[in-house]
Motif scaffolding. Structure first.
Motif, mmCIF file in Angstrom:
data_model
loop_
_atom_site.group_PDB
_atom_site.id
_atom_site.type_symbol
_atom_site.label_atom_id
_atom_site.label_comp_id
_atom_site.label_asym_id
_atom_site.label_seq_id
_atom_site.Cartn_x
_atom_site.Cartn_y
_atom_site.Cartn_z
ATOM 1 N N GLU A 30 0.833 -1.210 0.000
ATOM 2 C CA GLU A 30 0.000 0.000 0.000
ATOM 3 C C GLU A 30 0.869 1.262 0.000
ATOM 4 O OE1 GLU A 30 -0.285 -2.431 2.418
ATOM 5 O OE2 GLU A 30 -2.021 -3.453 1.538
ATOM 6 N N ASP A 42 -5.787 2.013 -8.023
ATOM 7 C CA ASP A 42 -6.710 1.174 -7.262
ATOM 8 C C ASP A 42 -5.946 0.429 -6.172
ATOM 9 O OD1 ASP A 42 -8.549 -0.645 -6.299
ATOM 10 O OD2 ASP A 42 -8.879 -1.649 -8.212
ATOM 11 N N PHE A 44 -6.725 -2.003 -4.492
ATOM 12 C CA PHE A 44 -6.996 -3.438 -4.490
ATOM 13 C C PHE A 44 -6.441 -4.133 -5.731
ATOM 14 C CE2 PHE A 44 -10.336 -1.418 -1.979
ATOM 15 C CZ PHE A 44 -10.081 -2.023 -0.764
ATOM 16 N N SER A 45 -5.685 -3.397 -6.529
ATOM 17 C CA SER A 45 -5.113 -4.005 -7.734
ATOM 18 C C SER A 45 -3.842 -4.765 -7.376
ATOM 19 C CB SER A 45 -4.794 -2.925 -8.776
ATOM 20 O OG SER A 45 -3.625 -2.232 -8.417
#
Length: 78
Positions: A30, A42, A44-45
């Protein structure tokens, strides 16, 4: 690898720069996403995972970047 020229994309270079700035420290995916990608990325990619994979391939063996399960990535101690 010493003396060999590497062709890195801007993101690969950014990843390597982040990892080199804090040798041995685990950097969460992150944080890498925030520092190397733009704000529209994104969270969550799997962009970081894929970029690290490409960077490892370019750096060669033994792998210089270690995945620390459920924590992030770090440079392996030399």
């Amino acid at each position: 690898m010493a003396g060999r020229r590497l062709e890195l994309s801007p993101r690969e270079f950014g990843l390597l720069e982040c990892l080199l700035a804090v040798p041995g420290r685990v950097i969460p995916a992150e944080e890498l996403l925030e520092r190397v990608w733009d704000e529209a990325a994104d969270p969550f990619s799997s962009a970081v995972k894929h970029a690290v994979h490409r960077l490892r391939a370019k750096l060669g063996d033994p792998p210089a970047i270690e995945t620390v399960r459920e924590a992030g990535y770090r440079l392996r101690p030399s």
